[in-house]
Design an enzyme around this catalytic site. Structure first.
Site, PDB file in Angstrom:
ATOM      1  N   ARG A   1     -99.463  28.057 -53.608  1.00  0.00           N
ATOM      2  CA  ARG A   1     -99.348  28.292 -54.875  1.00  0.00           C
ATOM      3  C   ARG A   1    -100.692  28.476 -55.601  1.00  0.00           C
ATOM      4  O   ARG A   1    -101.335  27.356 -55.478  1.00  0.00           O
ATOM      5  CB  ARG A   1     -98.331  27.457 -55.738  1.00  0.00           C
ATOM      6  CG  ARG A   1     -98.380  27.726 -57.040  1.00  0.00           C
ATOM      7  CD  ARG A   1     -97.452  26.958 -58.097  1.00  0.00           C
ATOM      8  NE  ARG A   1     -96.250  27.589 -58.024  1.00  0.00           N
ATOM      9  CZ  ARG A   1     -95.200  27.397 -58.925  1.00  0.00           C
ATOM     10  NH1 ARG A   1     -95.650  26.832 -60.106  1.00  0.00           N
ATOM     11  NH2 ARG A   1     -93.897  27.991 -58.933  1.00  0.00           N
TER      12      ARG A   1
ATOM     13  N   HIS B   1     -93.683  36.193 -56.958  1.00  0.00           N
ATOM     14  CA  HIS B   1     -93.096  35.003 -56.788  1.00  0.00           C
ATOM     15  C   HIS B   1     -91.657  35.154 -55.987  1.00  0.00           C
ATOM     16  O   HIS B   1     -90.562  35.039 -56.411  1.00  0.00           O
ATOM     17  CB  HIS B   1     -92.703  34.311 -58.169  1.00  0.00           C
ATOM     18  CG  HIS B   1     -92.435  32.859 -58.285  1.00  0.00           C
ATOM     19  ND1 HIS B   1     -92.546  32.163 -57.135  1.00  0.00           N
ATOM     20  CD2 HIS B   1     -91.984  32.240 -59.265  1.00  0.00           C
ATOM     21  CE1 HIS B   1     -92.020  30.960 -57.477  1.00  0.00           C
ATOM     22  NE2 HIS B   1     -91.717  31.000 -58.738  1.00  0.00           N
TER      23      HIS B   1
ATOM     24  N   CYS C   1     -86.577  31.865 -64.684  1.00  0.00           N
ATOM     25  CA  CYS C   1     -86.955  31.149 -63.590  1.00  0.00           C
ATOM     26  C   CYS C   1     -87.376  29.599 -63.932  1.00  0.00           C
ATOM     27  O   CYS C   1     -87.408  28.926 -63.043  1.00  0.00           O
ATOM     28  CB  CYS C   1     -88.193  31.839 -62.970  1.00  0.00           C
ATOM     29  SG  CYS C   1     -89.502  32.006 -64.267  1.00  0.00           S
TER      30      CYS C   1
ATOM     31  N   ARG D   1     -83.174  27.145 -55.906  1.00  0.00           N
ATOM     32  CA  ARG D   1     -84.515  27.375 -55.306  1.00  0.00           C
ATOM     33  C   ARG D   1     -84.613  26.444 -53.969  1.00  0.00           C
ATOM     34  O   ARG D   1     -85.249  26.784 -53.001  1.00  0.00           O
ATOM     35  CB  ARG D   1     -85.449  26.818 -56.372  1.00  0.00           C
ATOM     36  CG  ARG D   1     -85.754  27.350 -57.625  1.00  0.00           C
ATOM     37  CD  ARG D   1     -86.122  28.780 -57.535  1.00  0.00           C
ATOM     38  NE  ARG D   1     -87.671  28.954 -56.612  1.00  0.00           N
ATOM     39  CZ  ARG D   1     -88.760  28.551 -56.921  1.00  0.00           C
ATOM     40  NH1 ARG D   1     -88.924  27.918 -58.177  1.00  0.00           N
ATOM     41  NH2 ARG D   1     -89.929  28.603 -56.055  1.00  0.00           N
TER      42      ARG D   1
ATOM     43  N   GLN E   1     -88.732  32.611 -55.694  1.00  0.00           N
ATOM     44  CA  GLN E   1     -87.806  32.427 -56.861  1.00  0.00           C
ATOM     45  C   GLN E   1     -86.766  33.608 -56.785  1.00  0.00           C
ATOM     46  O   GLN E   1     -85.554  33.122 -57.338  1.00  0.00           O
ATOM     47  CB  GLN E   1     -88.854  32.699 -58.023  1.00  0.00           C
ATOM     48  CG  GLN E   1     -87.954  32.964 -59.472  1.00  0.00           C
ATOM     49  CD  GLN E   1     -87.511  31.743 -59.822  1.00  0.00           C
ATOM     50  OE1 GLN E   1     -88.232  30.495 -59.838  1.00  0.00           O
ATOM     51  NE2 GLN E   1     -86.210  31.488 -60.275  1.00  0.00           N
TER      52      GLN E   1
ATOM     53  N   ASP F   1     -88.861  35.229 -68.723  1.00  0.00           N
ATOM     54  CA  ASP F   1     -89.895  34.433 -68.092  1.00  0.00           C
ATOM     55  C   ASP F   1     -90.573  34.129 -69.337  1.00  0.00           C
ATOM     56  O   ASP F   1     -90.583  34.763 -70.417  1.00  0.00           O
ATOM     57  CB  ASP F   1     -90.414  35.057 -67.047  1.00  0.00           C
ATOM     58  CG  ASP F   1     -91.351  34.258 -66.220  1.00  0.00           C
ATOM     59  OD1 ASP F   1     -91.431  32.944 -66.615  1.00  0.00           O
ATOM     60  OD2 ASP F   1     -92.323  34.622 -65.600  1.00  0.00           O
TER      61      ASP F   1
HETATM   62  N1  NVA Z   1     -94.765  33.826 -64.825  1.00  0.00           N
HETATM   63  C1  NVA Z   1     -94.651  32.554 -64.429  1.00  0.00           C
HETATM   64  C2  NVA Z   1     -93.762  31.924 -63.723  1.00  0.00           C
HETATM   65  C3  NVA Z   1     -93.609  30.558 -63.620  1.00  0.00           C
HETATM   66  C4  NVA Z   1     -92.754  30.054 -62.528  1.00  0.00           C
HETATM   67  C5  NVA Z   1     -96.196  32.047 -64.395  1.00  0.00           C
HETATM   68  O1  NVA Z   1     -96.938  32.495 -63.414  1.00  0.00           O
HETATM   69  O2  NVA Z   1     -96.555  31.098 -65.099  1.00  0.00           O
HETATM   70  N1   CP Z   2     -89.608  28.834 -61.460  1.00  0.00           N
HETATM   71  C1   CP Z   2     -90.657  27.932 -60.828  1.00  0.00           C
HETATM   72  O1   CP Z   2     -91.244  28.397 -60.008  1.00  0.00           O
HETATM   73  O2   CP Z   2     -90.869  26.737 -61.437  1.00  0.00           O
HETATM   74  P1   CP Z   2     -91.998  25.745 -60.983  1.00  0.00           P
HETATM   75  O3   CP Z   2     -93.186  26.225 -61.575  1.00  0.00           O
HETATM   76  O4   CP Z   2     -91.616  24.234 -61.585  1.00  0.00           O
HETATM   77  O5   CP Z   2     -92.465  25.483 -59.551  1.00  0.00           O
END
Ligand code: NVA
Ligand code: CP
Length: 319
Positions: free
Chosen positions: A112, A139, A276, A304, A142, A235
């Site tokens: 990540r 992502h 999400c 998830r 997800q 989101d």
């Molecule tokens: N678009 C958000 C998703 C978090 C799971 C981010 O990248 O912060």
């Molecule tokens: N939805 C999601 O990816 O959550 P986290 O950022 O908590 O992993």
């Protein structure tokens, strides 16, 4: 239980849903349902016994990290968490070199972080399956959970009408458009013109959607898209790493907030809310909606774990 489709994903990385066919996605979803049933019925499996996974996190996470750790650990595997404070990835050591070393010690790697290029390089140079746990661009794990949740809630995802309201060019919006187009969900994107996704991805998704006789529509007029929608998805307005543009985003996205008024426009009493998570109440969604009876976000979050477990079971064991 749904019949499992044949697909052999052993050894394959999971970097973006663009690399997966509809049958392969269905295989992962069917497997996730099986693994969820297994856990709910207290059936123990040691499918990951003797295996290790490196979990690299450059950005924070609750759901993704906990899904990987619990899914792998409870089936006998050994996850190792590596934050940017722990390893040299791209700092004092090239991503390629880190990939070679981790690949020699671990059976799989999760990444990540910021750059899709990094996760692609990890896959190319490690020789083990690599999973994208979120980058600036995509992502994909997800979206598996999202489609599974839609399938569980409606009984079938085919022909469902999903509207995503918010930042149309972020990792979740783009991955959701790809996933919906591939599996037969109509995808409607309500976003300001400034935040439209790249046209080449939209064109690619329209090709996938055509095969399923579904639509992809993009508009900055949320009212035009709302009638007859089954799922409203949003989101955060400000993704991780973009904090500097928070004020500008709030200005652009204020009129795309998911609230009761928007649900009224769907004219569909059965329409549900998805996110999400993590969520910012009273920004992209009101508390009334996310904490209300239309919300299926907690089921979505739990899924998830089983979709991530399915990705690991399929790519490590050929399940
Ligand atoms: N678009 C958000 C998703 C978090 C799971 C981010 O990248 O912060
Ligand atoms: N939805 C999601 O990816 O959550 P986290 O950022 O908590 O992993």
């Amino acid at each position: 239980m749904m019949e499992q489709k044949m697909a052999n994903l052993k050894g394959k990385s999971f970097l973006t849903l663009r690399d997966f066919s509809k049958d392969e996605i269905f295989h992962l979803l069917d497997l996730a349902t099986k693994l969820k049933d297994e856990k709910k019925n207290n059936i123990y499996s040691d499918r990951f016994k003797g295996k290790t996974i490196a979990l690299i996190f450059e950005k924070r996470s609750t759901r993704t990290r906990c899904s990987f750790e619990t899914a792998f650990g409870e089936n006998g595997g050994f996850p190792v968490f590596l934050s940017t404070d722990d390893i040299q990835l791209g700092q004092k050591e090239t991503v390629e070199d880190t990939a070679r070393v981790l690949g020699s010690m671990f059976d799989a790697i999760q990444y990540r972080g910021f750059s899709q290029e990094n996760v692609n390089k990890l896959a190319k140079f490690s020789n083990v399956p690599v999973y994208n746990g979120l980058t600036d661009e995509y992502h994909p794990t997800q979206i598996l959970a999202d489609i599974l949740t839609i399938r569980e809630h409606f009984g079938n995802e085919n022909g469902i009408k999903l509207m995503y309201a918010g930042d149309g060019r972020n990792n979740v919006a783009i991955s959701l458009m790809i996933g919906c187009a591939k599996v037969g969900i109509n995808f409607y994107l309500a976003t300001p013109k400034e935040l439209n996704p790249p046209q080449e991805i939209v064109d690619e998704c329209k090709i996938y959607a055509k095969k399923n006789n579904t639509e992809i529509k993009i508009s900055d007029q949320i009212k035009d898209l709302a009638p007859n929608i089954d799922v409203i998805y949003t989101d955060v307005w400000v993704s991780m790493g973009e904090e500097k543009v928070a004020a500008e985003r709030e200005k652009l996205l204020g009129r795309f907030q998911v609230n009761e008024k928007l649900f009224q426009l769907t004219n569909n009493e059965k329409a549900v809310f998805m996110h999400c998570l993590p969520a910012v109440r009273e920004k992209e969604v009101t508390a009334e909606i996310i904490d209300g009876s239309r919300s299926i976000v907690w089921q979505q979050a739990e899924n998830r774990k089983y979709t991530i477990k399915a990705v690991m079971a399929a790519t490590l064991n050929g399940e």
